[in-house]
Structure formats: structure tokens, C-alpha cells
Design an enzyme around this catalytic site. Structure first.
Site, PDB file in Angstrom:
ATOM      1  CD  GLU A  32       4.077  31.139  50.761  1.00 30.21           C
ATOM      2  OE1 GLU A  32       2.973  30.606  50.638  1.00 30.21           O
ATOM      3  OE2 GLU A  32       4.363  32.243  50.217  1.00 30.21           O
ATOM      4  CB  CYS A  41      -5.701  33.692  55.580  1.00 31.95           C
ATOM      5  SG  CYS A  41      -6.632  33.408  57.071  1.00 31.95           S
ATOM      6  CB  SER A 145      -6.507  36.396  45.388  1.00 31.27           C
ATOM      7  OG  SER A 145      -6.724  36.651  46.770  1.00 31.27           O
ATOM      8  N   GLY A 180     -14.525  51.396  47.404  1.00 27.59           N
ATOM      9  CA  GLY A 180     -15.080  50.053  47.542  1.00 27.59           C
ATOM     10  C   GLY A 180     -15.715  49.851  48.902  1.00 27.59           C
ATOM     11  CG  HIS A 445     -32.883  34.157  79.361  1.00 24.15           C
ATOM     12  ND1 HIS A 445     -33.201  35.122  78.417  1.00 24.15           N
ATOM     13  CD2 HIS A 445     -33.030  34.740  80.579  1.00 24.15           C
ATOM     14  CE1 HIS A 445     -33.537  36.241  79.048  1.00 24.15           C
ATOM     15  NE2 HIS A 445     -33.438  36.035  80.360  1.00 24.15           N
TER      16      HIS A 445
HETATM   17  P1  FAD Z   1      -3.591  32.684  50.001  1.00 21.30           P
HETATM   18  O1  FAD Z   1      -3.927  32.793  51.430  1.00 21.30           O
HETATM   19  O2  FAD Z   1      -3.536  33.925  49.204  1.00 21.30           O
HETATM   20  O3  FAD Z   1      -2.176  31.939  49.923  1.00 21.30           O
HETATM   21  C1  FAD Z   1      -1.500  31.728  48.735  1.00 21.30           C
HETATM   22  C2  FAD Z   1      -0.029  31.584  49.015  1.00 21.30           C
HETATM   23  O4  FAD Z   1       0.612  31.104  47.835  1.00 21.30           O
HETATM   24  C3  FAD Z   1       0.666  32.899  49.352  1.00 21.30           C
HETATM   25  O5  FAD Z   1       1.384  32.763  50.562  1.00 21.30           O
HETATM   26  C4  FAD Z   1       1.631  33.145  48.184  1.00 21.30           C
HETATM   27  O6  FAD Z   1       2.834  33.758  48.577  1.00 21.30           O
HETATM   28  C5  FAD Z   1       1.881  31.725  47.706  1.00 21.30           C
HETATM   29  N1  FAD Z   1       2.305  31.621  46.306  1.00 21.30           N
HETATM   30  C6  FAD Z   1       1.722  32.189  45.221  1.00 21.30           C
HETATM   31  N2  FAD Z   1       2.351  31.805  44.090  1.00 21.30           N
HETATM   32  C7  FAD Z   1       3.358  30.975  44.474  1.00 21.30           C
HETATM   33  C8  FAD Z   1       4.353  30.255  43.774  1.00 21.30           C
HETATM   34  N3  FAD Z   1       4.405  30.275  42.461  1.00 21.30           N
HETATM   35  N4  FAD Z   1       5.236  29.523  44.491  1.00 21.30           N
HETATM   36  C9  FAD Z   1       5.184  29.475  45.842  1.00 21.30           C
HETATM   37  N5  FAD Z   1       4.244  30.126  46.558  1.00 21.30           N
HETATM   38  C10 FAD Z   1       3.344  30.859  45.878  1.00 21.30           C
HETATM   39  N6  FAD Z   1     -11.276  35.485  54.549  1.00 21.30           N
HETATM   40  C11 FAD Z   1     -12.055  34.976  55.528  1.00 21.30           C
HETATM   41  O7  FAD Z   1     -12.619  33.887  55.376  1.00 21.30           O
HETATM   42  N7  FAD Z   1     -12.228  35.656  56.706  1.00 21.30           N
HETATM   43  C12 FAD Z   1     -11.667  36.858  56.931  1.00 21.30           C
HETATM   44  O8  FAD Z   1     -11.851  37.437  58.003  1.00 21.30           O
HETATM   45  C13 FAD Z   1     -10.853  37.414  55.918  1.00 21.30           C
HETATM   46  N8  FAD Z   1     -10.255  38.610  56.092  1.00 21.30           N
HETATM   47  C14 FAD Z   1      -9.436  39.112  55.112  1.00 21.30           C
HETATM   48  C15 FAD Z   1      -8.875  40.358  55.311  1.00 21.30           C
HETATM   49  C16 FAD Z   1      -8.056  40.917  54.338  1.00 21.30           C
HETATM   50  C17 FAD Z   1      -7.432  42.266  54.567  1.00 21.30           C
HETATM   51  C18 FAD Z   1      -7.793  40.171  53.144  1.00 21.30           C
HETATM   52  C19 FAD Z   1      -6.891  40.730  52.100  1.00 21.30           C
HETATM   53  C20 FAD Z   1      -8.379  38.939  52.931  1.00 21.30           C
HETATM   54  C21 FAD Z   1      -9.216  38.400  53.911  1.00 21.30           C
HETATM   55  N9  FAD Z   1      -9.854  37.173  53.732  1.00 21.30           N
HETATM   56  C22 FAD Z   1     -10.668  36.676  54.713  1.00 21.30           C
HETATM   57  C23 FAD Z   1      -9.678  36.383  52.509  1.00 21.30           C
HETATM   58  C24 FAD Z   1      -8.664  35.251  52.766  1.00 21.30           C
HETATM   59  O9  FAD Z   1      -7.434  35.814  53.193  1.00 21.30           O
HETATM   60  C25 FAD Z   1      -8.444  34.438  51.485  1.00 21.30           C
HETATM   61  O10 FAD Z   1      -9.692  33.991  50.997  1.00 21.30           O
HETATM   62  C26 FAD Z   1      -7.558  33.239  51.762  1.00 21.30           C
HETATM   63  O11 FAD Z   1      -6.304  33.631  52.266  1.00 21.30           O
HETATM   64  C27 FAD Z   1      -7.354  32.406  50.489  1.00 21.30           C
HETATM   65  O12 FAD Z   1      -6.549  31.320  50.781  1.00 21.30           O
HETATM   66  P2  FAD Z   1      -5.650  30.623  49.664  1.00 21.30           P
HETATM   67  O13 FAD Z   1      -4.983  29.482  50.358  1.00 21.30           O
HETATM   68  O14 FAD Z   1      -6.455  30.327  48.469  1.00 21.30           O
HETATM   69  O15 FAD Z   1      -4.569  31.707  49.216  1.00 21.30           O
HETATM   70  P1  NAD Z   2     -15.468  42.936  47.563  1.00 23.47           P
HETATM   71  O1  NAD Z   2     -15.803  42.295  46.285  1.00 23.47           O
HETATM   72  O2  NAD Z   2     -16.046  42.401  48.827  1.00 23.47           O
HETATM   73  O3  NAD Z   2     -15.865  44.469  47.533  1.00 23.47           O
HETATM   74  C1  NAD Z   2     -15.400  45.347  46.549  1.00 23.47           C
HETATM   75  C2  NAD Z   2     -16.393  46.496  46.446  1.00 23.47           C
HETATM   76  O4  NAD Z   2     -15.823  47.478  45.603  1.00 23.47           O
HETATM   77  C3  NAD Z   2     -17.721  46.079  45.853  1.00 23.47           C
HETATM   78  O5  NAD Z   2     -18.755  46.537  46.674  1.00 23.47           O
HETATM   79  C4  NAD Z   2     -17.715  46.753  44.478  1.00 23.47           C
HETATM   80  O6  NAD Z   2     -18.999  47.124  44.047  1.00 23.47           O
HETATM   81  C5  NAD Z   2     -16.832  47.960  44.739  1.00 23.47           C
HETATM   82  N1  NAD Z   2     -16.157  48.483  43.554  1.00 23.47           N
HETATM   83  C6  NAD Z   2     -15.568  47.799  42.539  1.00 23.47           C
HETATM   84  N2  NAD Z   2     -15.024  48.652  41.646  1.00 23.47           N
HETATM   85  C7  NAD Z   2     -15.266  49.917  42.116  1.00 23.47           C
HETATM   86  C8  NAD Z   2     -14.957  51.217  41.649  1.00 23.47           C
HETATM   87  N3  NAD Z   2     -14.267  51.405  40.519  1.00 23.47           N
HETATM   88  N4  NAD Z   2     -15.370  52.279  42.376  1.00 23.47           N
HETATM   89  C9  NAD Z   2     -16.063  52.103  43.538  1.00 23.47           C
HETATM   90  N5  NAD Z   2     -16.386  50.882  44.025  1.00 23.47           N
HETATM   91  C10 NAD Z   2     -15.985  49.804  43.323  1.00 23.47           C
HETATM   92  O7  NAD Z   2     -13.868  42.958  47.613  1.00 23.47           O
HETATM   93  P2  NAD Z   2     -12.878  43.353  48.782  1.00 23.47           P
HETATM   94  O8  NAD Z   2     -13.586  44.081  49.849  1.00 23.47           O
HETATM   95  O9  NAD Z   2     -11.717  43.988  48.110  1.00 23.47           O
HETATM   96  O10 NAD Z   2     -12.461  41.938  49.321  1.00 23.47           O
HETATM   97  C11 NAD Z   2     -11.816  40.981  48.460  1.00 23.47           C
HETATM   98  C12 NAD Z   2     -12.109  39.594  48.901  1.00 23.47           C
HETATM   99  O11 NAD Z   2     -11.525  39.325  50.163  1.00 23.47           O
HETATM  100  C13 NAD Z   2     -13.575  39.361  49.018  1.00 23.47           C
HETATM  101  O12 NAD Z   2     -13.937  38.360  48.085  1.00 23.47           O
HETATM  102  C14 NAD Z   2     -13.807  38.885  50.401  1.00 23.47           C
HETATM  103  O13 NAD Z   2     -14.581  37.718  50.431  1.00 23.47           O
HETATM  104  C15 NAD Z   2     -12.429  38.606  50.965  1.00 23.47           C
HETATM  105  N6  NAD Z   2     -12.420  39.101  52.348  1.00 23.47           N
HETATM  106  C16 NAD Z   2     -13.206  38.486  53.253  1.00 23.47           C
HETATM  107  C17 NAD Z   2     -13.283  38.973  54.533  1.00 23.47           C
HETATM  108  C18 NAD Z   2     -14.162  38.285  55.513  1.00 23.47           C
HETATM  109  O14 NAD Z   2     -14.542  37.152  55.268  1.00 23.47           O
HETATM  110  N7  NAD Z   2     -14.502  38.906  56.621  1.00 23.47           N
HETATM  111  C19 NAD Z   2     -12.580  40.103  54.893  1.00 23.47           C
HETATM  112  C20 NAD Z   2     -11.809  40.727  53.935  1.00 23.47           C
HETATM  113  C21 NAD Z   2     -11.733  40.202  52.660  1.00 23.47           C
END
Ligand code: FAD
Ligand code: NAD
Length: 467
Positions: A32, A41, A145, A180, A445
Site C-alpha cells: 500500500e 473506502c 480509483s 454531479g 410489527h
Molecule cells: P480503493 O479503495 O480505491 O483502494 C485502492 C488502494 O490502492 C488505495 O489505498 C491506493 O493508495 C492503493 N494503490 C494504488 N496504486 C498503488 C500502487 N501502485 N502501489 C501501492 N498501492 C497502490 N462504496 C460503497 O460501497 N459504499 C459507500 O458508502 C461508498 N461511499 C463512498 C464515498 C466516497 C466519498 C467515495 C469517494 C467512494 C465511496 N464508495 C462507496 C466507493 C468505494 O470507496 C470504492 O468502490 C472502493 O473503495 C473500491 O475499493 P478498491 O479496493 O477497488 O480500491
Molecule cells: P456517479 O457516476 O454516481 O455520479 C456522477 C453524476 O455526475 C452523474 O449523475 C452524471 O450524470 C453527472 N455528470 C457527469 N458529468 C457531468 C457534467 N459535466 N456536468 C454535470 N453533471 C455531470 O459518480 P460519483 O457520485 O462521483 O461517485 C463515484 C463512484 O463512487 C460511483 O460509482 C459510486 O458507486 C461510488 N460511491 C458509492 C457510494 C455508495 O455506495 N453509497 C457513495 C459514494 C460513491
């Protein structure tokens, strides 16, 4: 050092893969680049956003619903530094938990940037300085991502921000312009709307959360509008400028008119892009997709190079923590010679606004497109005694079932505690339940889950009892 499996990335995909590999007796290493485990996450995603959502909901209730419940409180104030401090503590406890689990499962961990020297050798640029090489029979890429940037709108990290900075603000914005209307935008936007910010959402599509069943977006927009959030749909953002503390965002309305918005913060939440750079993929002949930078994989989640797998946000499919976790387990078991399976259609999606939104299976729009004949059962929360007791009557549960077989094909909910309630629908659908099955199962309920039973009864034969 020689390993059976090297995992690159410690998010929910990577750390779950590492633990499952270790459980299966494989000698495992995890790399990491950041100082704490848990990826997006745990550090800047699911966990910190839910901590702030909970804190802000308490404040909102104290200022909006306590009085009606018969609780008088005076001088309720937001203490944002304390809110952020508590969030930080929750994150620290959670990421610390992963460090403990790595030790418990005897997974070797390395802090640094991992990249391919060749197919079996990973070079680690160690954070503490220097380089180290380790070799593995198999490698799992779980690098996740990062926020997508608009080419004409670069975040400065202070006023024009992404979700990462939005989780660490030092003041409550006066006017947050949110680009968005997807999951991130609405979750983070509702935190600040509850704390008193004016929040304006600029969304490109004609509805919010546009990938979910359309009913949910419409209902959520009604609820968030009551919170004071404003929505400009079908608007194309064209640019943003920053002068001192003032952000000016320009957009084109559906009628082609130029719209100019002024605020003190602009949150850009237009999706996330796979983080596949810096991995040295070119050294092993893996080419990422041009759009989205995703790493292509086959049905076993193996890349074009044998023994190299990729999981989570860095590959196709929903960008969700629980999807990444399932893939982590899947790949570990495949490497160990098992025959795992993931039902991608039954990975639930949740939006943690209030009311919460949750969904599994096909949407009505998808069923129409597929030409599947289906019936619909809807139960509104205003008809639920439990919802009236807690003053959470916004929203509904919708069950879609096959017209001929009555099998449940999709469940879409918006309302109180739907994030937890959707689990019942997932279990039911994994066991291929019919709507009538759910209608005949006893639900305690008064609970919110009765709304699912009632919607199932409504789908079965229009047999809901309480509407
Ligand atoms: P990540 O969690 O992105 O982990 C990847 C890791 O790899 C990172 O720590 C990074 O530093 C490391 N890394 C990258 N390249 C290298 C390298 N070359 N060498 C060593 N380490 C490296 N999803 C949900 O299901 N529920 C939610 O409520 C939710 N809320 C979210 C809220 C926000 C604000 C955001 C931004 C995302 C949210 N998501 C949620 C999405 C969720 O966080 C991601 O889908 C999830 O973290 C993806 O997991 P991952 O293991 O693929 O990657
Ligand atoms: P998203 O794809 O959910 O939403 C992005 C929104 O931005 C879309 O509705 C799209 O139409 C709009 N958009 C794109 N380009 C635009 C523009 N130029 N002008 C105006 N609107 C525009 O993406 P997000 O909200 O950034 O979340 C990213 C990822 O993180 C998602 O895939 C989501 O699954 C994950 N995530 C999940 C949770 C959860 O599970 N509760 C919470 C946060 C994030």
C-alpha cells in the site's frame, strides 16, 4: 522474498483478497502506498462520509424534529472541527482494524508504491526510502480509483474541491455549487445542506441518481428539495473560475441559456476514474481501456497475463466497496483452485441520504428494454405505522416481479433505514423467491420491513393489507 500471492492496494478489494488468500493457506503480501490501510473506502470514502452523514443528521433532527417530538433544546450549534475530529477518530479506528487483521492473518505488508518489473517481480518504492523487490506466483491488482476531473475545470483543492477535501472542510459553506447529482454529490451535498449551506446541484442528465430506477431519483429529489437543496437538471457545465473566496460556475440550460452561479465552494463529483497508472503495466504487456483507464479482465477476473488478476474499482462494473470485496474473495478462491461465483445482478446499490435509497436487481427501465413482462407492487412509507412513529414517512418500496412466475426481479426502496432493509431483498432474490413468498413470511410489527412485505403483497395480487 517469494510469495504465492502479492496484492497491490489495501482497499476493500485488496485487504479482503489478502485475508482470504491467507485463510486458504497461501503465503501473501500486500503493498500500500499510503500510510494507512483501507483504501478510498476507509480513508476518504464510505466510512468518513457516513460518519459525517450521521453527525449532520443528528444536528438536523435537533433543529428540525426534536421540538415536534416534545424535546426543547436551546442554542444548538454546529461544531465543525469536533465533527471532523470524530470522523477522523472513526477512520483511525477502522484503518487500525485492518492493520490488526493483517497481523492476525500473517499477511506481510509493505508501505510503498508497487509496480511490475516483470510478470512475477514487483518493485516497491518504499515510503521510508529505498527500493525492495518481492516475487509472487500470482499478483492481484486492487489499486482502486480517483475522482474524475473535467478537462475545463481543475480542482484547486481549497474552493473547487473533490470528495476528499469535502470531508475535511474547516467551515460550513454558505453556497456549495455541486457538479454531479450522483451518489457522492447527494451524500456530501446533504451533509452540508443539513448543516445550513445552500446547496445547488448541477446535473447533466434529466434526473438525479440517473443509473437507478427512475422512481427513486424523483422521490429523492422531492425529499432533498424539502431540505432546501436546489436542482438544475439537464444542465451542461461549461466552466468555473475562482477569485478570492468566490467561485463562479457557468452552465448551459436545456433551453440553451447561459446560467451563472456564484458560491464559496464548488464540489466536483462527476464520477471516478480507475487508478491504473504507475503500475508499470507496459512492462508486462497490459493495455488499459482508453476511456476510464480500466484494466480489462476475463470472467475469472484474470488479465491478459496468466496469474495476474485485477479487482474492484480498477476493473469494469459498479464502483462499490462490497463489489470489490466479493471480487477479492472470488480471486483468492480461484487461485486456491476453487470454483467461486459472483451474481453481479444482485449486488445492491445504496445512497446514504435521508431518506436512504437502496436497490437490487433490474430497474423498470431495464425490464422494459429487455421486453420482460413484469408486475409492480408499491407501498408508501406514509402508510407504515412504524414510519409515522419515527416521523419518517417520505418514500416507498417498489417490488417488480415476473408476470408469469411471480419471481422477484427487482426491489427499489427509498425511505428510513432502506440501506439495511435491502439485505432482505438480496437474500430473497439469491434464493429466487416469488413476491408471494415474501408476502407469506412474518415480518415483525411494527418495523420498516413490513413495507417490503406489503409491496410484495401488492405485486402478488394487489393484496397489500394497509393501503
Ligand atoms: P480503493 O479503495 O480505491 O483502494 C485502492 C488502494 O490502492 C488505495 O489505498 C491506493 O493508495 C492503493 N494503490 C494504488 N496504486 C498503488 C500502487 N501502485 N502501489 C501501492 N498501492 C497502490 N462504496 C460503497 O460501497 N459504499 C459507500 O458508502 C461508498 N461511499 C463512498 C464515498 C466516497 C466519498 C467515495 C469517494 C467512494 C465511496 N464508495 C462507496 C466507493 C468505494 O470507496 C470504492 O468502490 C472502493 O473503495 C473500491 O475499493 P478498491 O479496493 O477497488 O480500491
Ligand atoms: P456517479 O457516476 O454516481 O455520479 C456522477 C453524476 O455526475 C452523474 O449523475 C452524471 O450524470 C453527472 N455528470 C457527469 N458529468 C457531468 C457534467 N459535466 N456536468 C454535470 N453533471 C455531470 O459518480 P460519483 O457520485 O462521483 O461517485 C463515484 C463512484 O463512487 C460511483 O460509482 C459510486 O458507486 C461510488 N460511491 C458509492 C457510494 C455508495 O455506495 N453509497 C457513495 C459514494 C460513491
Amino acid at each position: 522474498m517469494q510469495y504465492d500471492v502479492i496484492v497491490i492496494g489495501s482497499g476493500p478489494g485488496g485487504y479482503v483478497a489478502a485475508i482470504r488468500c491467507a485463510q486458504l493457506g497461501l503465503k501473501t503480501a500486500m503493498i500500500e502506498k499510503y500510510a494507512t490501510f483501507g483504501g478510498t473506502c476507509l480513508n476518504v470514502g464510505c466510512i468518513p462520509s457516513k460518519a459525517l452523514l450521521d453527525s449532520s443528521e443528528h444536528y438536523h433532527n435537533a433543529t428540525h424534529t426534536f421540538a415536534e417530538h416534545g424535546i426543547d433544546v436551546k442554542e444548538v450549534k454546529v461544531n465543525l472541527p469536533q465533527m471532523i475530529k470524530r470522523k477522523k477518530e472513526v477512520v483511525e479506528q477502522t484503518t487500525g482494524g485492518i492493520t490488526f487483521l493483517m497481523k492476525k492473518n500473517k499477511v506481510d505488508t509493505f508501505e510503498g508504491l508497487g509496480s511490475f518489473k516483470d510478470k512475477n517481480t514487483i518493485k516497491i518504492a518504499l515510503t521510508k526510502g529505498g527500493e525492495q523487490e518481492i516475487t509472487g506466483k500470482n499478483v492481484i491488482i486492487a489499486t482502486g480509483s480517483k475522482p474524475t476531473e473535467l478537462p475545463f475545470l481543475k480542482p484547486d483543492g481549497k474552493r473547487i474541491i473533490t470528495s476528499t477535501e469535502a470531508l475535511n472542510l474547516t467551515e460550513v459553506p454558505k453556497h456549495m455549487i455541486l457538479i454531479g447529482g450522483g451518489v457522492i454529490g447527494l451524500e456530501l451535498g446533504s451533509i452540508y445542506a443539513r448543516l445550513g449551506s445552500q446547496v445547488t446541484v448541477l446535473e447533466f442528465m434529466d434526473g438525479i441518481i440517473p443509473t437507478m430506477d427512475k422512481t427513486l431519483g424523483k422521490e429523492l429529489q422531492k425529499s432533498l428539495s424539502k431540505l432546501g437543496m436546489k436542482f438544475l437538471l439537464s444542465h451542461k457545465v461549461t466552466g468555473a473560475t475562482l477569485k478570492g473566496k468566490k467561485v463562479t460556475v457557468t452552465a448551459d440550460s436545456p433551453k440553451g441559456e447561459k446560467v451563472v452561479l456564484e458560491g464559496d465552494y464548488c464540489l466536483v463529483a462527476v464520477g471516478r476514474t480507475a487508478y491504473s497508472q504507475g503500475l508499470g503495466l507496459e512492462n508486462i504487456g497490459i493495455t488499459v481501456e482508453e476511456r476510464g483507464k480500466k484494466i480489462p479482465v476475463n470472467e475469472h477476473l484474470e488479465t491478459s497475463v496468466k496469474g495476474i488478476y485485477a479487482i474492484g474499482d480498477v476493473i469494469k462494473g459498479a464502483m462499490l466497496a462490497h463489489k470489490a470485496e466479493e471480487e477479492g474473495t472470488f480471486v483468492a478462491e480461484a487461485i486456491a483452485g476453487q470454483k467461486p461465483h459472483i451474481n453481479y445482478n444482485l449486488i445492491p446499490g445504496v445512497v446514504y441520504t435521508w431518506p436512504e435509497v437502496a436497490s437490487v436487481g433490474y430497474t423498470e427501465e431495464q425490464l422494459k428494454e429487455k421486453g420482460t413482462k413484469y408486475k409492480t407492487g408499491i407501498f408508501p412509507f406514509k402508510a407504515s405505522g412504524r414510519a409515522r412513529a419515527s416521523m419518517d414517512t417520505d418514500g416507498l418500496v417498489k417490488v417488480l416481479a415476473d408476470t408469469t412466475t411471480d419471481e422477484i426481479l427487482g426491489v427499489h426502496m427509498i425511505g428510513p433505514r432502506c440501506a439495511d432493509m435491502i439485505a432482505e431483498a438480496v437474500v430473497a432474490m439469491e434464493f429466487r423467491a416469488s413476491a408471494e413468498d415474501i408476502g407469506r413470511i412474518s415480518h415483525a410489527h411494527p418495523t420498516f420491513t413490513e413495507a417490503f412485505k406489503e409491496a410484495a403483497l401488492a405485486a402478488t395480487d394487489n393484496r397489500a393489507i394497509h393501503i
